[in-house]
Design an enzyme around this catalytic site. Structure first.
Site, PDB file in Angstrom:
ATOM      1  N   GLY A  91       4.241  -7.516  -5.259  1.00 20.30           N
ATOM      2  CA  GLY A  91       4.882  -6.276  -4.808  1.00 20.30           C
ATOM      3  C   GLY A  91       4.128  -5.075  -5.317  1.00 20.30           C
ATOM      4  CD  GLU A 140       6.784  -9.565   7.460  1.00 20.77           C
ATOM      5  OE1 GLU A 140       6.198 -10.569   7.011  1.00 20.77           O
ATOM      6  OE2 GLU A 140       6.470  -8.404   7.194  1.00 20.77           O
ATOM      7  CB  ALA A 146       8.683  -2.371  -3.981  1.00 19.57           C
ATOM      8  CG  HIS A 184      -4.691  -6.080  -3.311  1.00 18.03           C
ATOM      9  ND1 HIS A 184      -4.552  -5.267  -4.411  1.00 18.03           N
ATOM     10  CD2 HIS A 184      -3.475  -6.080  -2.690  1.00 18.03           C
ATOM     11  CE1 HIS A 184      -3.302  -4.810  -4.470  1.00 18.03           C
ATOM     12  NE2 HIS A 184      -2.634  -5.292  -3.431  1.00 18.03           N
ATOM     13  CB  THR A 188       9.736  -7.695   4.058  1.00 20.43           C
ATOM     14  OG1 THR A 188      10.651  -6.750   4.584  1.00 20.43           O
ATOM     15  CG2 THR A 188       8.681  -8.043   5.096  1.00 20.43           C
ATOM     16  CE1 TYR A 189      13.983  -9.865  -3.300  1.00 18.41           C
ATOM     17  CE2 TYR A 189      12.487  -8.304  -4.333  1.00 18.41           C
ATOM     18  CZ  TYR A 189      13.583  -9.135  -4.406  1.00 18.41           C
ATOM     19  OH  TYR A 189      14.262  -9.256  -5.578  1.00 18.41           O
ATOM     20  CE1 TYR A 231      -2.679  -7.627   0.471  1.00 22.23           C
ATOM     21  CE2 TYR A 231      -3.105  -9.447  -1.034  1.00 22.23           C
ATOM     22  CZ  TYR A 231      -2.253  -8.502  -0.516  1.00 22.23           C
ATOM     23  OH  TYR A 231      -0.957  -8.433  -0.970  1.00 22.23           O
ATOM     24  CB  ALA A 262       1.427 -13.016  -6.587  1.00 24.81           C
TER      25      ALA A 262
HETATM   26  P1  FAD Z   1      -1.387 -10.412  -6.461  1.00 25.41           P
HETATM   27  O1  FAD Z   1      -1.803 -11.701  -5.866  1.00 25.41           O
HETATM   28  O2  FAD Z   1      -0.850 -10.430  -7.857  1.00 25.41           O
HETATM   29  O3  FAD Z   1      -2.649  -9.410  -6.394  1.00 25.41           O
HETATM   30  C1  FAD Z   1      -2.501  -8.038  -6.710  1.00 25.41           C
HETATM   31  C2  FAD Z   1      -3.804  -7.487  -7.260  1.00 25.41           C
HETATM   32  O4  FAD Z   1      -4.058  -8.083  -8.544  1.00 25.41           O
HETATM   33  C3  FAD Z   1      -5.025  -7.812  -6.396  1.00 25.41           C
HETATM   34  O5  FAD Z   1      -5.899  -6.712  -6.436  1.00 25.41           O
HETATM   35  C4  FAD Z   1      -5.655  -9.016  -7.093  1.00 25.41           C
HETATM   36  O6  FAD Z   1      -7.063  -9.090  -6.877  1.00 25.41           O
HETATM   37  C5  FAD Z   1      -5.331  -8.703  -8.556  1.00 25.41           C
HETATM   38  N1  FAD Z   1      -5.196  -9.898  -9.398  1.00 25.41           N
HETATM   39  C6  FAD Z   1      -4.557 -11.042  -9.102  1.00 25.41           C
HETATM   40  N2  FAD Z   1      -4.646 -11.903 -10.137  1.00 25.41           N
HETATM   41  C7  FAD Z   1      -5.339 -11.269 -11.109  1.00 25.41           C
HETATM   42  C8  FAD Z   1      -5.768 -11.626 -12.432  1.00 25.41           C
HETATM   43  N3  FAD Z   1      -5.491 -12.812 -12.963  1.00 25.41           N
HETATM   44  N4  FAD Z   1      -6.470 -10.698 -13.157  1.00 25.41           N
HETATM   45  C9  FAD Z   1      -6.756  -9.477 -12.633  1.00 25.41           C
HETATM   46  N5  FAD Z   1      -6.400  -9.092 -11.395  1.00 25.41           N
HETATM   47  C10 FAD Z   1      -5.699  -9.972 -10.644  1.00 25.41           C
HETATM   48  N6  FAD Z   1       5.410  -6.096  -0.547  1.00 25.41           N
HETATM   49  C11 FAD Z   1       6.745  -5.965  -0.762  1.00 25.41           C
HETATM   50  O7  FAD Z   1       7.162  -5.123  -1.580  1.00 25.41           O
HETATM   51  N7  FAD Z   1       7.657  -6.754  -0.102  1.00 25.41           N
HETATM   52  C12 FAD Z   1       7.258  -7.709   0.784  1.00 25.41           C
HETATM   53  O8  FAD Z   1       8.107  -8.393   1.361  1.00 25.41           O
HETATM   54  C13 FAD Z   1       5.861  -7.867   1.040  1.00 25.41           C
HETATM   55  N8  FAD Z   1       5.406  -8.814   1.908  1.00 25.41           N
HETATM   56  C14 FAD Z   1       4.054  -8.984   2.081  1.00 25.41           C
HETATM   57  C15 FAD Z   1       3.592 -10.001   2.929  1.00 25.41           C
HETATM   58  C16 FAD Z   1       2.228 -10.194   3.147  1.00 25.41           C
HETATM   59  C17 FAD Z   1       1.738 -11.304   4.049  1.00 25.41           C
HETATM   60  C18 FAD Z   1       1.283  -9.329   2.513  1.00 25.41           C
HETATM   61  C19 FAD Z   1      -0.197  -9.480   2.764  1.00 25.41           C
HETATM   62  C20 FAD Z   1       1.731  -8.321   1.652  1.00 25.41           C
HETATM   63  C21 FAD Z   1       3.117  -8.143   1.425  1.00 25.41           C
HETATM   64  N9  FAD Z   1       3.599  -7.156   0.549  1.00 25.41           N
HETATM   65  C22 FAD Z   1       4.950  -7.015   0.332  1.00 25.41           C
HETATM   66  C23 FAD Z   1       2.672  -6.248  -0.135  1.00 25.41           C
HETATM   67  C24 FAD Z   1       2.246  -6.799  -1.507  1.00 25.41           C
HETATM   68  O9  FAD Z   1       3.364  -6.885  -2.356  1.00 25.41           O
HETATM   69  C25 FAD Z   1       1.205  -5.838  -2.089  1.00 25.41           C
HETATM   70  O10 FAD Z   1       0.015  -5.903  -1.344  1.00 25.41           O
HETATM   71  C26 FAD Z   1       0.921  -5.992  -3.588  1.00 25.41           C
HETATM   72  O11 FAD Z   1       0.136  -4.858  -3.986  1.00 25.41           O
HETATM   73  C27 FAD Z   1       0.132  -7.237  -3.956  1.00 25.41           C
HETATM   74  O12 FAD Z   1       0.927  -8.351  -3.912  1.00 25.41           O
HETATM   75  P2  FAD Z   1       0.255  -9.816  -4.105  1.00 25.41           P
HETATM   76  O13 FAD Z   1       1.355 -10.777  -4.111  1.00 25.41           O
HETATM   77  O14 FAD Z   1      -0.861 -10.002  -3.150  1.00 25.41           O
HETATM   78  O15 FAD Z   1      -0.324  -9.629  -5.595  1.00 25.41           O
END
Ligand code: FAD
Length: 287
Positions: A108, A17, A51, A148, A48-49, A144, A123
């Protein structure tokens, strides 16, 4: 090439990465570092991207160079917390125009200026939207092993992860972890929950004590006693700490491969020397 296809390979592979610069001025340095990492022959690379979406153009530019100049399959990341649907559609169009077949779809973290956009909440909303625009693009998602940081109950986190995968996610990459047993346990739990897509472990080589405290603070990742002892002993000595961190990450990777995990993603943080040293330690194991 789609990453889902690469993950079908039964021989071990390493991917790396990189992150884009915060401003246009740093672009050439990042492109040079990305080119040097690409020259090591990883199975794919991710970019990466930022926020707030401020670096979206730079993410695409770095990713395009990796794919179109260096011939390495690439996966730009895309976050939705501050993005409109129009911006996402535009990003997907640019990804495709640059011959890229993959995207990592993330929520993000809320940007420091506090400005979020409510077009997407999780997401999974982003993944659904991307899938509705492009049936063929390979979509990665984050997971995670320790839960998370915002989610109080691991069982809920896994339930939401299942929703994310069902929304159209082809594979998952994990948050960093320093104890492989946590990852193995996670694999059992998600399998029980009916999540069957490939899960690529993300390994972060820690080369300075400062990097460890910053990463742990952001992610909530736990640090095993064995690794704490390494940082206590070598944290003040940059050369020793770098060497010990690279060996620790290499040992994690060897243990993963020994336990049947085939594909490993390394958070190489724009450091070709670190990526190269890890591959050196895996010589004979990774071809
Ligand atoms: P989600 O999957 O939406 O989850 C976020 C939170 O919401 C979790 O606590 C989950 O349990 C909860 N949740 C999900 N769905 C629901 C629902 N329906 N109802 C209630 N709660 C729910 N960040 C950046 O800014 N740029 C990057 O390039 C970047 N790359 C990453 C790459 C990897 C491999 C990882 C592990 C993380 C990366 N991150 C990056 C960090 C990430 O954006 C953060 O961890 C962010 O807080 C969560 O993103 P997510 O896509 O996992 O979110």
């Amino acid at each position: 090439m789609k990453i889902s296809k690469i993950l079908e390979d039964k021989t071990p592979t390493i991917s790396f990465e990189v992150f884009p610069p915060k401003a246009e001025t740093g672009l050439e340095d990042v492109k040079t570092a990305a080119g040097a990492i690409a020259a090591l022959g990883p199975s794919y690379m991710s970019v990466t991207y930022g926020a707030a979406g401020s670096t979206s153009k730079l993410t695409i530019e770095v990713a395009s160079g990796i794919k179109n100049l260096h011939g390495v399959p690439v996966m730009p990341h895309l976050t939705c917390v501050a993005s409109t649907k129009e911006h996402v559609a535009n990003m997907i169009r640019q990804i495709r125009e640059n011959n890229i077949d993959n995207v990592m779809a993330l929520r993000g973290d809320p940007p420091k200026d506090g400005i979020i956009c409510n077009d997407y909440i999780h997401a999974s909303d982003l993944i659904k939207d991307i899938r509705s625009q492009d049936a063929d693009i390979c979509i990665g998602g984050a997971c995670y092993p320790e839960g998370h940081i915002e989610c109080a109950h691991k069982a809920d986190d896994i339930r939401y992860l299942k929703e994310k995968v069902d929304a159209g996610c082809d594979f998952l990459t994990t948050q960093m972890f320093f104890d492989n047993n946590i990852f193995y346990n996670f694999l059992y739990r998600i399998k029980d929950a009916g999540i069957n897509v490939p899960v690529v472990p993300g390994i972060m080589p820690i080369t300075t004590a400062k990097q460890l405290s910053r990463s742990v603070q952001l992610s909530g990742t736990s640090v095993p006693e064995r690794f704490k002892a390494i940082v206590d002993r070598f944290g003040e000595d940059p050369v020793s700490m770098r060497q010990a961190g690279i060996i620790y990450a290499s040992e994690q990777i060897i243990d993963l491969i020994a336990n049947g995990i085939t594909h490993i993603h390394v958070y190489s943080m724009n450091k070709p020397d670190v990526a190269s040293d890890i591959l050196y330690n895996l010589k004979g194991i990774i071809n």
